[in-house]
Design an enzyme around this catalytic site. Sequence first.
Site, PDB file in Angstrom:
ATOM      1  N   ARG A  15      23.775  -6.787 -10.434  1.00 55.32           N
ATOM      2  CA  ARG A  15      24.942  -6.795 -11.338  1.00 55.32           C
ATOM      3  C   ARG A  15      25.221  -5.386 -11.895  1.00 55.32           C
ATOM      4  O   ARG A  15      26.164  -4.721 -11.463  1.00 55.32           O
ATOM      5  CB  ARG A  15      24.689  -7.808 -12.471  1.00 55.32           C
ATOM      6  N   ASP A  16      24.380  -4.920 -12.805  1.00 54.80           N
ATOM      7  CA  ASP A  16      24.657  -3.618 -13.446  1.00 54.80           C
ATOM      8  C   ASP A  16      24.634  -2.508 -12.398  1.00 54.80           C
ATOM      9  O   ASP A  16      25.443  -1.578 -12.428  1.00 54.80           O
ATOM     10  CB  ASP A  16      23.584  -3.346 -14.520  1.00 54.80           C
ATOM     11  N   HIS A 211      16.991  -2.223 -22.585  1.00 55.58           N
ATOM     12  CA  HIS A 211      17.870  -2.032 -21.410  1.00 55.58           C
ATOM     13  C   HIS A 211      18.306  -0.564 -21.450  1.00 55.58           C
ATOM     14  O   HIS A 211      19.239  -0.200 -22.166  1.00 55.58           O
ATOM     15  CB  HIS A 211      19.052  -2.994 -21.560  1.00 55.58           C
ATOM     16  N   HIS A 213      19.570   2.917 -19.760  1.00 61.16           N
ATOM     17  CA  HIS A 213      20.127   3.731 -18.680  1.00 61.16           C
ATOM     18  C   HIS A 213      19.428   5.083 -18.756  1.00 61.16           C
ATOM     19  O   HIS A 213      19.001   5.515 -19.827  1.00 61.16           O
ATOM     20  CB  HIS A 213      21.651   3.825 -18.819  1.00 61.16           C
ATOM     21  N   CYS A 244      27.921   1.806 -16.007  1.00 59.20           N
ATOM     22  CA  CYS A 244      28.958   0.911 -16.527  1.00 59.20           C
ATOM     23  C   CYS A 244      30.329   1.527 -16.277  1.00 59.20           C
ATOM     24  O   CYS A 244      30.536   2.703 -16.564  1.00 59.20           O
ATOM     25  CB  CYS A 244      28.748   0.681 -18.022  1.00 59.20           C
ATOM     26  N   ASN A 253      20.703   2.285 -14.514  1.00 63.84           N
ATOM     27  CA  ASN A 253      19.543   1.866 -15.296  1.00 63.84           C
ATOM     28  C   ASN A 253      18.330   2.620 -14.786  1.00 63.84           C
ATOM     29  O   ASN A 253      18.317   3.086 -13.648  1.00 63.84           O
ATOM     30  CB  ASN A 253      19.277   0.371 -15.077  1.00 63.84           C
TER      31      ASN A 253
END
Length: 306
Positions: A15-16, A211, A213, A244, A253
Amino acid sequence: MKLPPRVRIVDVGPRDGLQNEKQPVSAEIKIGLVHRLQDAGLTEIEVTSFVSPKWVPQMADNAEVMHGIRRKAGVRYSVLTPNMKGLEAALAAPRAEWPDEIVVFGAASEAFSQKNINCSIAESIERFAPVVAAAREQGIAVRGAMSCTVGCPYEGEIAPERVGMLARLMKDIGVQRVDVADTIGVGTPRKVRAAMEATLAHFEVDRVSGHFHDTYGQALVNTLASLELGVWNFQSSSAGLGGCPYAKGATGNVATEDVVYMLQGMGIETGIDLDRLIDAGVYISEALGREPNSRASKAIRNKRLG
Ligand code: HMG
Ligand code: MG
């Protein structure tokens, strides 16, 4: 210092990691990544997001990906759902294809909330409340992602009080656990610690995750700073994929490979087979035509070559 004996990682790569990818990535490749991650021992995978395909075209194949994954017992599959439309789309499939957990995602910064989900923080909470209630009614777990908990690309530094406020709002609407996200990777250990502490005032430590990055190369030290607070849930992307779409210049990430290498070296249990994880990162990187963005992966692959 006593650190948690084990860590649980959510790999958010599918996803990310992929949401911001400009080249087309087929559902088949995404499904292949999920399979490789679960075979490497990941027990939580963030698979896709049910957001507007106009905003995030790469996630338009969400239903196809959820349909195609072979479920493995003991693995929790999560998806992002920003509103009722997203939840309804996620639950339009047969029950066996439903996510185990949905993620509502808000921000500690007003400007980022507007850019990312087109509404204020207060409006976002109003939107999330029925989504959270409906998911929980169906027995689906709910996580809340909190973006920009240390810095925002539009507002600069974010005070920990604002993180605490968002955490409290998430708690009030029934969100069961939260992610403290450093969306643009500007955080350093003291600032991340402050954001974590502001969150820990509202959620018990088992329900808070980091979380990070890795834009400024701080994600591993921020992971360690969080471990020192007892936090033992983290999110990362295999091969360090991603970024993002509404945080320009922010890179992916932290690489799951790098986190697992560090934790293994510290004697902290993850249940993840690092070699198989590296192969998963190579698989997706080859599909994208680039090298994995992980130092541990590179070093170990060099060693494999002898
Ligand atoms: P909006 O335009 O305010 O929504 O977008 P709307 O309700 O006014 O609807 C407008 C159009 O979107 C309509 O279509 C809706 O049907 C459609 P039209 O009539 O124009 O054809 N629509 C949807 N379509 C599919 N799925 C949906 C959906 N909702 C509306 N769920 C919205 C609001 C939230 C939908 C939009 O802003 C959006 O999709 N944003 C994308 C945000 C996103 O995915 N960002 C990246 C993920 S968050 C992240 O990466 C951060 C994180 O990693 C933590 C961190 O690192 O910080 C989690
Ligand atoms: Mg993120």
